[in-house]
Design a protein around this motif. Structure first.
Motif, mmCIF file in Angstrom:
data_model
loop_
_atom_site.group_PDB
_atom_site.id
_atom_site.type_symbol
_atom_site.label_atom_id
_atom_site.label_comp_id
_atom_site.label_asym_id
_atom_site.label_seq_id
_atom_site.Cartn_x
_atom_site.Cartn_y
_atom_site.Cartn_z
ATOM 1 N N PHE A 111 4.906 33.016 47.034
ATOM 2 C CA PHE A 111 3.442 32.865 46.623
ATOM 3 C C PHE A 111 2.937 33.212 48.225
ATOM 4 O O PHE A 111 2.371 32.637 48.706
ATOM 5 C CB PHE A 111 3.131 31.617 46.261
ATOM 6 C CG PHE A 111 1.922 31.148 45.632
ATOM 7 C CD1 PHE A 111 1.674 31.667 44.206
ATOM 8 C CD2 PHE A 111 0.873 30.895 46.057
ATOM 9 C CE1 PHE A 111 0.779 31.375 43.433
ATOM 10 C CE2 PHE A 111 -0.408 30.665 45.388
ATOM 11 C CZ PHE A 111 -0.382 30.953 44.298
ATOM 12 N N PRO A 112 3.212 34.549 48.639
ATOM 13 C CA PRO A 112 2.827 34.868 50.154
ATOM 14 C C PRO A 112 1.311 34.959 50.312
ATOM 15 O O PRO A 112 1.195 34.690 51.708
ATOM 16 C CB PRO A 112 3.690 36.180 50.063
ATOM 17 C CG PRO A 112 3.575 36.808 48.866
ATOM 18 C CD PRO A 112 3.651 35.509 47.758
ATOM 19 N N ALA A 113 0.214 34.739 49.616
ATOM 20 C CA ALA A 113 -1.042 35.211 49.771
ATOM 21 C C ALA A 113 -1.683 33.918 49.814
ATOM 22 O O ALA A 113 -3.017 33.995 49.723
ATOM 23 C CB ALA A 113 -1.479 36.224 49.103
ATOM 24 N N ALA A 114 -1.048 32.830 49.366
ATOM 25 C CA ALA A 114 -1.855 31.483 49.551
ATOM 26 C C ALA A 114 -2.745 31.417 50.572
ATOM 27 O O ALA A 114 -2.289 31.194 51.716
ATOM 28 C CB ALA A 114 -0.876 30.406 49.184
ATOM 29 N N ALA A 115 -3.934 31.163 50.484
ATOM 30 C CA ALA A 115 -5.025 30.972 51.587
ATOM 31 C C ALA A 115 -6.128 30.045 50.834
ATOM 32 O O ALA A 115 -6.404 29.747 49.878
ATOM 33 C CB ALA A 115 -5.758 32.655 51.844
ATOM 34 N N ALA A 116 -7.087 29.939 52.048
ATOM 35 C CA ALA A 116 -8.215 28.869 51.875
ATOM 36 C C ALA A 116 -9.160 29.350 52.897
ATOM 37 O O ALA A 116 -9.145 30.198 53.670
ATOM 38 C CB ALA A 116 -7.659 27.372 52.055
ATOM 39 N N ALA A 117 -10.344 28.697 52.784
ATOM 40 C CA ALA A 117 -11.397 28.857 53.686
ATOM 41 C C ALA A 117 -11.949 27.283 54.235
ATOM 42 O O ALA A 117 -11.709 26.423 53.263
ATOM 43 C CB ALA A 117 -12.693 29.287 52.929
ATOM 44 N N THR A 118 -12.133 27.323 55.445
ATOM 45 C CA THR A 118 -12.260 26.007 55.997
ATOM 46 C C THR A 118 -13.941 26.077 56.477
ATOM 47 O O THR A 118 -13.944 26.605 57.649
ATOM 48 C CB THR A 118 -11.540 25.536 57.120
ATOM 49 O OG1 THR A 118 -9.955 25.470 56.361
ATOM 50 C CG2 THR A 118 -11.733 24.146 57.662
ATOM 51 N N ASN A 119 -14.820 25.758 55.750
ATOM 52 C CA ASN A 119 -16.138 25.836 56.417
ATOM 53 C C ASN A 119 -17.055 25.143 55.279
ATOM 54 O O ASN A 119 -16.766 24.827 54.231
ATOM 55 C CB ASN A 119 -16.648 27.306 56.328
ATOM 56 C CG ASN A 119 -16.221 27.934 54.964
ATOM 57 O OD1 ASN A 119 -15.334 28.470 54.882
ATOM 58 N ND2 ASN A 119 -17.395 28.137 53.913
ATOM 59 N N VAL A 120 -18.346 24.754 55.575
ATOM 60 C CA VAL A 120 -19.313 24.303 54.723
ATOM 61 C C VAL A 120 -19.598 25.430 53.625
ATOM 62 O O VAL A 120 -19.833 26.601 53.973
ATOM 63 C CB VAL A 120 -20.596 23.762 55.489
ATOM 64 C CG1 VAL A 120 -21.694 23.441 54.501
ATOM 65 C CG2 VAL A 120 -20.362 22.743 56.566
ATOM 66 N N GLY A 121 -19.432 25.000 52.368
ATOM 67 C CA GLY A 121 -19.757 25.725 51.377
ATOM 68 C C GLY A 121 -18.255 26.023 50.810
ATOM 69 O O GLY A 121 -18.266 26.793 49.664
ATOM 70 N N GLY A 122 -17.145 26.025 51.407
ATOM 71 C CA GLY A 122 -15.832 26.333 51.035
ATOM 72 C C GLY A 122 -15.851 27.906 50.603
ATOM 73 O O GLY A 122 -16.498 28.602 51.322
ATOM 74 N N GLN A 123 -15.089 28.175 49.603
ATOM 75 C CA GLN A 123 -14.938 29.517 49.089
ATOM 76 C C GLN A 123 -16.066 30.088 48.311
ATOM 77 O O GLN A 123 -16.331 31.078 48.151
ATOM 78 C CB GLN A 123 -13.755 29.518 48.089
ATOM 79 C CG GLN A 123 -12.571 29.150 48.658
ATOM 80 C CD GLN A 123 -11.950 30.489 49.080
ATOM 81 O OE1 GLN A 123 -12.473 31.502 49.479
ATOM 82 N NE2 GLN A 123 -10.424 30.627 49.116
ATOM 83 N N GLY A 124 -17.166 28.896 48.116
ATOM 84 C CA GLY A 124 -18.516 29.468 47.741
ATOM 85 C C GLY A 124 -19.149 30.128 48.833
ATOM 86 O O GLY A 124 -20.367 30.817 48.400
ATOM 87 N N ALA A 125 -18.550 30.147 49.793
ATOM 88 C CA ALA A 125 -19.439 31.182 51.064
ATOM 89 C C ALA A 125 -18.880 32.513 51.093
ATOM 90 O O ALA A 125 -19.482 33.305 51.747
ATOM 91 C CB ALA A 125 -19.298 30.372 52.418
ATOM 92 N N HIS A 126 -17.807 32.523 50.330
ATOM 93 C CA HIS A 126 -17.102 34.069 50.423
ATOM 94 C C HIS A 126 -16.875 34.777 48.891
ATOM 95 O O HIS A 126 -16.435 35.875 48.918
ATOM 96 C CB HIS A 126 -15.714 33.919 51.207
ATOM 97 C CG HIS A 126 -15.899 33.119 52.389
ATOM 98 N ND1 HIS A 126 -16.429 33.567 53.495
ATOM 99 C CD2 HIS A 126 -15.505 31.730 52.665
ATOM 100 C CE1 HIS A 126 -16.419 32.876 54.636
ATOM 101 N NE2 HIS A 126 -15.779 31.681 54.257
ATOM 102 N N TRP A 127 -17.083 34.019 47.732
ATOM 103 C CA TRP A 127 -16.572 34.417 46.695
ATOM 104 C C TRP A 127 -17.224 35.520 46.205
ATOM 105 O O TRP A 127 -18.224 35.980 46.661
ATOM 106 C CB TRP A 127 -16.441 33.282 45.627
ATOM 107 C CG TRP A 127 -17.884 32.724 45.317
ATOM 108 C CD1 TRP A 127 -18.865 32.440 46.244
ATOM 109 C CD2 TRP A 127 -18.272 32.244 44.166
ATOM 110 N NE1 TRP A 127 -19.921 32.068 45.346
ATOM 111 C CE2 TRP A 127 -20.004 32.049 44.068
ATOM 112 C CE3 TRP A 127 -17.937 32.271 42.623
ATOM 113 C CZ2 TRP A 127 -20.522 31.254 43.051
ATOM 114 C CZ3 TRP A 127 -18.703 31.883 41.682
ATOM 115 C CH2 TRP A 127 -19.850 31.303 41.746
#
Length: 522
Positions: A111-127
């Motif tokens: 599962f090599p591409a497991a990633a996350a965002a750490t910021n206000v808004g979470g992935q909602g800032a990048h989706w």
């Protein structure tokens, strides 16, 4: 329960934001304190970085959210520089891999591409802002259809759903016509080629202001809002533990990543809505360990390609004047590459996957000037088929109490494998993608399956169920089994096999959970 109850919300993405807003709008005295481990990227809390016009500012905002890869912001996130590895692959700018010492992300070569965002808004800032409705077996069986419809309607309102975005695009209409000619006769009624529902607000110049957690928070962050005094958002604040006393959560222990000080924040209810890996990790670290915690991991696998549009086919459907007018309109907003988004939605049994077709004037990678499809005046489409993963207890995370990650939490290993059932649907979807590409033009990037984890849509690790039989973490109201005031939220709750962006479904489940929580708050 106190007359002015406090609710602690862990995570500032669309799910945590939905809980905060629904609690404050429906309870007259409740107070919500929201904790986010990452920084605020934009002046408006939780805004999508896609709305930032200046490319340097946009790149900087994405860098700030990349956790251990956050450049000069690394120290503000409380992460020593020595644990960072620069330049590692992630599926989307603004995200970071989950672990930095193991084989792959989170010790997961499968599962090599497991990633996350750490910021206000979470992935909602990048989706990508895709918000298709769940259909058929994608929905949770124990929620009645009439209630589903209501929950989805409310969720679409929170996300500013647009069902006809870019529908006036003549190029988009031509793409729908070509795809309908290839697939229309074999698709179920009402599940044919259509525009993709997205979250955002159309602008007068024809562009889109993409939705982030900011639109979900809505009046909570508006000036002179009646809710502002009852809402507090603390960024760069890491929740270390959910504290409990028997069957009740009593609050959270937090660390201020600026000062490194820890403190306890009492709460009448706790909502854990970080993400599908770090939420279970927090529960585990807090000694809350249901049998199914971290297991039943799913995502939707993605087969992608890029196609150069066929000039003859497009010219037969779009006049030169229409094409020039569309390109002129697009030139007003060059920072946003998306011009039209179409889809073929999930339906069973003949189309058990979802196609997304995104039109752009330029390919996502540079083409040599001598390439036969360089500078195609008709443009290109990036296409992807989402393919479901069927839940299995074998897939998920194993926690390690004797090994800590870079934040000092019990580390984990992701265990994951595709079965013959998934591989068969991947093969079918790949063949469909080849048919779609042939109908639209010529492949300049052949269909290929992205590495496991690339979707960023991880589900099932805190799955909900209708009975406490060891196969679920949460009850139908999103409470952790055995607790009356500990609620979990996010894609991790989804117990079904899904093929597309699950955000709308997760917000709908949050609506259900928030309504029940407001009733319990009194």
């Amino acid at each position: 329960m106190s007359t002015a109850p406090t609710v602690a919300v862990v995570g500032s993405g669309p799910i945590g934001s939905a809980y905060a807003r629904l609690i404050l709008e429906n309870h007259p005295t409740a107070r919500v304190v929201m904790f986010e481990a990452g920084p605020q990227l934009t002046d408006i809390p939780g805004e999508s970085v896609r709305n930032i016009a200046d490319p340097d500012d946009k790149a900087r905002a994405r860098e700030m959210s990349q956790g251990p890869q956050a450049g000069s912001y690394r120290e503000s996130l409380g992460i020593p520089a020595g644990v960072a590895v620069e330049g590692m692959f992630t599926a989307r700018g603004g995200t970071h891999l989950l672990d930095f010492g193991g084989e792959g992300s989170a010790h997961a070569p499968t599962f090599p591409a497991a990633a996350a965002a750490t910021n206000v808004g979470g992935q909602g800032a990048h989706w990508t802002c895709a918000i298709p409705r769940p259909h058929g077996s994608e929905k949770v069986a124990f929620i009645p259809d009439a209630e589903w419809d209501d929950l989805i309607d409310v969720a679409e309102g929170l996300l500013h759903a647009q069902h006809d975005a870019f529908s006036d695009s003549p190029i988009g209409a031509a793409l729908r016509d070509l795809l309908d000619g290839e697939f229309g006769a074999e698709l179920d009624e009402g599940r044919g080629v259509s525009t993709l529902p997205v979250a955002g607000d159309p602008q007068p110049d024809g562009s889109m202001r993409w939705a982030g957690a900011d639109v979900v928070l809505g009046p909570l962050i508006a000036e002179d809002s009646p809710y502002a005094d009852r809402f507090e958002l603390r960024d760069l604040t890491l929740v270390r533990r959910v504290e409990t006393d028997g069957a009740r959560a009593t609050g959270v222990t937090i660390e201020d990543l600026r000062t490194k000080e820890t403190s306890f924040v009492p709460a009448d209810a706790v909502v854990v809505a970080a993400d599908a890996f770090r939420s279970p990790q927090l529960l585990w670290a807090s000694g809350i360990r249901p049998e199914a915690l971290g297991r039943y991991l799913t995502e939707h696998h993605v087969v992608i390609s890029t196609v150069s549009l066929d000039a003859e086919k497009m010219a037969a459907r779009v006049t030169d004047a229409e094409r020039e007018a569309e390109l002129a309109r697009r030139a007003q907003n060059p920072a946003d590459p998306v011009a039209a988004v179409n889809r073929i939605p999930f339906s069973e049994p003949d189309h058990p996957f979802s196609l997304q077709v995104m039109y752009a004037e330029n390919p996502p990678f540079p083409l040599e000037g001598t390439h036969p499809h360089a500078s195609n005046p008709w443009g290109y489409v990036n296409m992807g088929y989402g393919i479901r993963k069927f839940p299995r207890v074998e897939d998920g995370v194993r926690f390690h109490d004797d090994e800590l990650d870079y934040r000092g939490f019990p580390n984990f290993t992701i265990e994951y494998a595709l079965t013959e059932r998934e591989n068969a649907e991947i093969a079918r979807a790949t063949e469909h993608l080849r048919r779609a590409g042939g109908a639209l033009g010529t492949f300049i990037a052949e269909p290929r399956l992205l590495p496991n984890g690339s979707s960023l849509h991880y589900m099932g690790t805190m799955r909900m169920g209708d009975t406490d039989d060891g196969t679920s973490v949460a009850d139908p109201e999103s409470r952790v089994w055995g607790f009356d005031n500990l609620v979990v939220g996010g894609n991790a709750l989804i117990p079904t096999a899904n093929t597309m962006n699950p955000t709308l479904m997760s917000v709908a489940l949050a609506v259900r959970g928030a309504r029940a929580l407001v009733e319990r708050l009194g």
